[in-house]
Design an enzyme around this catalytic site. Sequence first.
Site, PDB file in Angstrom:
ATOM      1  N   ASN A   1       0.825  -1.209   0.000  1.00 52.41           N
ATOM      2  CA  ASN A   1       0.000   0.000   0.000  1.00 52.41           C
ATOM      3  C   ASN A   1       0.859   1.259   0.000  1.00 52.41           C
ATOM      4  OD1 ASN A   1      -0.320   1.686   2.769  1.00 52.41           O
ATOM      5  ND2 ASN A   1       0.322  -0.405   3.223  1.00 52.41           N
TER       6      ASN A   1
ATOM      7  N   PHE B   1       7.035   5.254  14.333  1.00 57.49           N
ATOM      8  CA  PHE B   1       8.378   5.575  13.875  1.00 57.49           C
ATOM      9  C   PHE B   1       8.735   4.773  12.622  1.00 57.49           C
ATOM     10  CE2 PHE B   1       9.482   6.152  18.649  1.00 57.49           C
ATOM     11  CZ  PHE B   1       9.059   7.466  18.619  1.00 57.49           C
ATOM     12  N   SER B   2       7.731   4.273  11.888  1.00 58.70           N
ATOM     13  CA  SER B   2       8.067   3.206  10.945  1.00 58.70           C
ATOM     14  C   SER B   2       7.308   3.172   9.633  1.00 58.70           C
ATOM     15  CB  SER B   2       7.865   1.861  11.656  1.00 58.70           C
ATOM     16  OG  SER B   2       6.628   1.828  12.358  1.00 58.70           O
ATOM     17  N   CYS B   3       6.426   4.126   9.357  1.00 64.56           N
ATOM     18  CA  CYS B   3       5.701   4.109   8.091  1.00 64.56           C
ATOM     19  C   CYS B   3       6.694   4.284   6.936  1.00 64.56           C
ATOM     20  CB  CYS B   3       4.653   5.223   8.054  1.00 64.56           C
ATOM     21  SG  CYS B   3       3.755   5.305   6.489  1.00 64.56           S
TER      22      CYS B   3
ATOM     23  N   CYS C   1      -0.793 -41.752  -0.655  1.00 64.01           N
ATOM     24  CA  CYS C   1      -0.108 -41.288  -1.862  1.00 64.01           C
ATOM     25  C   CYS C   1      -1.009 -41.463  -3.086  1.00 64.01           C
ATOM     26  CB  CYS C   1       1.189 -42.072  -2.048  1.00 64.01           C
ATOM     27  SG  CYS C   1       2.117 -41.632  -3.534  1.00 64.01           S
TER      28      CYS C   1
END
Length: 494
Positions: free
Chosen positions: A168, A227-229, A436
Amino acid sequence: MAENITKKQELIIEQEAARCLLCWNAPCTNACESGADPAAMVQSIRFDNLHRAKRALNGTDCQACHAKQCEKACMRGIPLASMAKQLPEAQQQEPVDLSITFCGVKCINPFFLSSSVVASNYEMCARALEQGWGGIVFKTIGFYCPKEVSPRFDAVSREGYPFLGFRNLEQISDHTLEENLNSLRQLKQDFPDRIIVASIMGETEEEWTKLAALVEQAGCDIIECNFSCPQMSVDGMGSDVGTNTELVKAYVAATKRGTNLPVLAKMTPNITDMTVPAIASVEAGANGLAAINTIKSITGIDVETMTAMPGVLGKTAVSGYSGKAVKPIALRYIYDMASAKELKGVPISGIGGIETWKDVLQFLALGCENIQITTAVMQYGYRIITDLIDGLSDYMRRHKVKQLRDVVGTALSAVTTPDQLNRSSICYPKFLRNDCVGCGRCYISCLDAGHQALTFDKETRRPVLRAGACVGCFLCKLVCPVGAIASGSRREQY
């Protein structure tokens, strides 16, 4: 695996459930005249919650139903009745306490919406809280009001999984500060038993201090410092802060000057060692940590037009990546912080790729006390809270866990350094012949990407292990589409 059901049965119903569109106002449930809720059944299967899937039938014997109106109404023609027959019996429901205290604040459960578009106005947050979410981290607010781009979302998909990874370009809230404060104030008034977290972001120390004071006045319970966008269009905001320990310290301290509320520092994964800014945050007064925010990314290029996606008039920018694909990265950073001696006892809110109750337990087991979710809600809606609560409650009943805090950190000792891992023995794969189907996927992978430890019997269409060549890498087990390979015996080699 759930009780009273084989691995083969479980895999079959999971594969059928994967075809479901998870419709809104589902036609299958609307068509049932017996009181069952086949849509809820399939949703619970999709979210690893088989016991609730059985309870969704409300005692109805779907196999005895001749009309099969639910199947006729299903847009995918899913065999709902035969799926219902294979489900394990619903377990007795006993009360379970999902409450947990996080940063000194009592939460009715650990499930919070994370700061994003899913928690960006009063109406949305109220609807989520009414459905059972324990709290919300409101979309980041500040004095800065951004202009957004269109389109702003993109996804990485494969084989029917449209949101394997999600990207985004959105920034912080594009509503005015006054609007956002009013929403926060009203949410706390209307939902006094739920936790309202204000995510804030300033451009200066003065702004961080002022924002902290304003959200406390609005009645919020906790403050999260963003503190991280990774996609802010303004220098000095977002992940640029999270990689700078001096800024982290300064802004945490500034926030603390404006409030007496607990303060979380939200960490960026766009860094080699997250413990460095995390320690700096705690030294400056942060009461807890939140991680991870999204990962800087470019999801792809349209090779026909050579434009990047999502294309804003043919252009894009590096921005945040989330979804199931980032969960292993999130867990790594959570482990790093939870095991750091300098951060011992610091509460952590876990974020990143969480969809099911099993994902939740993994974050808790590696040290989180609180969970935040966004991308799964974007794909499936707030309704996933039902299976999150039910699945976690069922786990606690089965494992006799009295309080949620007893799970926190229990798997930290399961992770060690590479030099401490056993390198003197091999665990061999075990081939379940009856399960299997003879596709040969294991043979191809071992031949072309492994150690050529399998041969393939063309008559029986079954793999045969060459034990002397096998190194126990388990690639064969991972690629088997029907779960017909399990862990076998372990033998010393040196």
